[in-house]
Design a protein around this motif. Sequence first.
Motif, PDB file in Angstrom:
ATOM      1  N   GLN A 119       9.163   1.976  -3.200  1.00  0.00           N
ATOM      2  CA  GLN A 119       8.157   1.201  -2.487  1.00  0.00           C
ATOM      3  C   GLN A 119       8.854   0.127  -1.596  1.00  0.00           C
ATOM      4  O   GLN A 119       8.547  -0.146  -0.611  1.00  0.00           O
ATOM      5  CB  GLN A 119       7.251   0.639  -3.321  1.00  0.00           C
ATOM      6  CG  GLN A 119       6.241   1.425  -3.923  1.00  0.00           C
ATOM      7  CD  GLN A 119       5.036   0.644  -4.954  1.00  0.00           C
ATOM      8  OE1 GLN A 119       5.586  -0.446  -5.778  1.00  0.00           O
ATOM      9  NE2 GLN A 119       3.961   1.002  -5.135  1.00  0.00           N
ATOM     10  N   GLU A 149       4.542  -2.986 -12.619  1.00  0.00           N
ATOM     11  CA  GLU A 149       4.067  -2.172 -11.706  1.00  0.00           C
ATOM     12  C   GLU A 149       2.981  -2.809 -11.046  1.00  0.00           C
ATOM     13  O   GLU A 149       2.783  -2.643  -9.547  1.00  0.00           O
ATOM     14  CB  GLU A 149       3.381  -0.754 -12.476  1.00  0.00           C
ATOM     15  CG  GLU A 149       3.029   0.228 -11.651  1.00  0.00           C
ATOM     16  CD  GLU A 149       2.257   1.242 -12.130  1.00  0.00           C
ATOM     17  OE1 GLU A 149       2.000   2.249 -11.426  1.00  0.00           O
ATOM     18  OE2 GLU A 149       1.694   1.173 -13.212  1.00  0.00           O
ATOM     19  N   ALA A 153       2.877  -3.954  -7.065  1.00  0.00           N
ATOM     20  CA  ALA A 153       1.892  -3.110  -6.114  1.00  0.00           C
ATOM     21  C   ALA A 153       0.884  -4.448  -5.322  1.00  0.00           C
ATOM     22  O   ALA A 153       0.739  -3.908  -4.192  1.00  0.00           O
ATOM     23  CB  ALA A 153       0.779  -2.542  -6.989  1.00  0.00           C
ATOM     24  N   TYR A 156       3.401  -5.143  -2.688  1.00  0.00           N
ATOM     25  CA  TYR A 156       3.554  -3.918  -1.684  1.00  0.00           C
ATOM     26  C   TYR A 156       2.406  -3.852  -0.627  1.00  0.00           C
ATOM     27  O   TYR A 156       2.603  -3.658   0.513  1.00  0.00           O
ATOM     28  CB  TYR A 156       3.852  -2.718  -2.504  1.00  0.00           C
ATOM     29  CG  TYR A 156       4.006  -1.613  -1.919  1.00  0.00           C
ATOM     30  CD1 TYR A 156       4.907  -1.202  -1.352  1.00  0.00           C
ATOM     31  CD2 TYR A 156       3.062  -0.519  -1.835  1.00  0.00           C
ATOM     32  CE1 TYR A 156       5.098   0.145  -0.534  1.00  0.00           C
ATOM     33  CE2 TYR A 156       3.128   0.758  -1.382  1.00  0.00           C
ATOM     34  CZ  TYR A 156       4.347   0.913  -0.561  1.00  0.00           C
ATOM     35  OH  TYR A 156       4.346   2.345   0.004  1.00  0.00           O
ATOM     36  N   TRP A 157       1.141  -3.811  -1.484  1.00  0.00           N
ATOM     37  CA  TRP A 157       0.146  -3.429  -0.187  1.00  0.00           C
ATOM     38  C   TRP A 157      -0.137  -4.794   0.544  1.00  0.00           C
ATOM     39  O   TRP A 157      -0.677  -4.326   1.635  1.00  0.00           O
ATOM     40  CB  TRP A 157      -1.090  -2.952  -1.176  1.00  0.00           C
ATOM     41  CG  TRP A 157      -0.880  -1.704  -1.701  1.00  0.00           C
ATOM     42  CD1 TRP A 157      -0.806  -1.581  -3.248  1.00  0.00           C
ATOM     43  CD2 TRP A 157      -0.969  -0.591  -1.111  1.00  0.00           C
ATOM     44  NE1 TRP A 157      -0.889  -0.286  -3.491  1.00  0.00           N
ATOM     45  CE2 TRP A 157      -1.043   0.502  -2.258  1.00  0.00           C
ATOM     46  CE3 TRP A 157      -1.156  -0.010   0.092  1.00  0.00           C
ATOM     47  CZ2 TRP A 157      -0.920   1.703  -1.897  1.00  0.00           C
ATOM     48  CZ3 TRP A 157      -0.851   1.242   0.187  1.00  0.00           C
ATOM     49  CH2 TRP A 157      -0.805   2.162  -0.734  1.00  0.00           C
ATOM     50  N   GLU A 221       3.990   9.055  -9.698  1.00  0.00           N
ATOM     51  CA  GLU A 221       4.068   7.405  -9.182  1.00  0.00           C
ATOM     52  C   GLU A 221       5.365   7.366  -8.248  1.00  0.00           C
ATOM     53  O   GLU A 221       5.156   6.915  -7.380  1.00  0.00           O
ATOM     54  CB  GLU A 221       4.098   6.687 -10.400  1.00  0.00           C
ATOM     55  CG  GLU A 221       2.661   6.747 -11.359  1.00  0.00           C
ATOM     56  CD  GLU A 221       1.811   5.981 -10.387  1.00  0.00           C
ATOM     57  OE1 GLU A 221       1.697   5.262  -9.549  1.00  0.00           O
ATOM     58  OE2 GLU A 221       0.602   5.910 -11.064  1.00  0.00           O
TER      59      GLU A 221
END
Length: 297
Positions: A119, A149, A153, A156-157, A221
């Motif tokens: 990522q 995680e 996330a 990341y998004w 993943e």
Amino acid sequence: MITRSIYIGNPAYLKLKDEQMYILDPSTQETKGKVPVEDLGLLMLDHFQITISHQLIQKMMGNNVVVVSCDGHHLPHGIMLPLYGHTEHSDRIKDQLDASEPLKKQLWKQTVECKIENQKEVLKRLGNYHEPMVDYQNNVKSGDITNMEGIAAQHYWKYLISLDFLRQRFGDSPNQFFNFGYSVLRSIVARAIVETGLLPVLGIFHKNKYNPYCLADDLMEPYRPFVDLLVMQWLAVNPGTEELTKEFKAFILQIATKDVKIDDKNRPLLVAVKTTTTSLYKCYTGEKRLISYPELI
């Protein structure tokens, strides 16, 4: 061997002839194409007027072909896989069942670390804010008890799409593009799990009585960022689009042949996934301590 991913989005009659899948026009019986079954890895059916012969189904199951069926919204709805794909099926399942909880927690730690690394690389390649991902990766504990995680996330998004974007299965655009790509990826991973002789339902982290593919959801993943990068490339060329066109689906199906780096070698993703599932089995038996996962190249 590199196998092919085939998408069929028009009325068609599929049958077996001369060890090949023949694609016929159902109204004229004209042959539109043919593919050796041994060259198939994934077949996606995306039209209600597709008919497939049972003989062809049996041949595909014998060659570990995963068949993906799409629903009325043109999204993957179900997959068909052989019940077993390895000669040592029962022995391998025993090893899978005997895996200890401490081992599975360590394997999940490795999985999360690799996912965050990939990522981070996606954000970096797109010129987006990626530096905090290093700390998230370095702070993953056994079993990811601190949920790095999920924390990674969130970052990341926000920086992949926008600060107010919510990654959801039924969320606003462009969620539908990622959902489609992940469905294809999940099918590829499930195929490799069966081919390795393991049960897709027995995960190392995911546990859900309604989910028959917990292990596929675990192992896919670290591969998700490869789908993300493809989707972002599509959106860059097709800004403002929200429709899952046939062109987009054909573009995403390229994921199977995209090169990744695994065990210091460049391999197509379809081959890399099999390397991952094989290494997982060796972790179950004690032959290895680390799962082989991919790197973006």
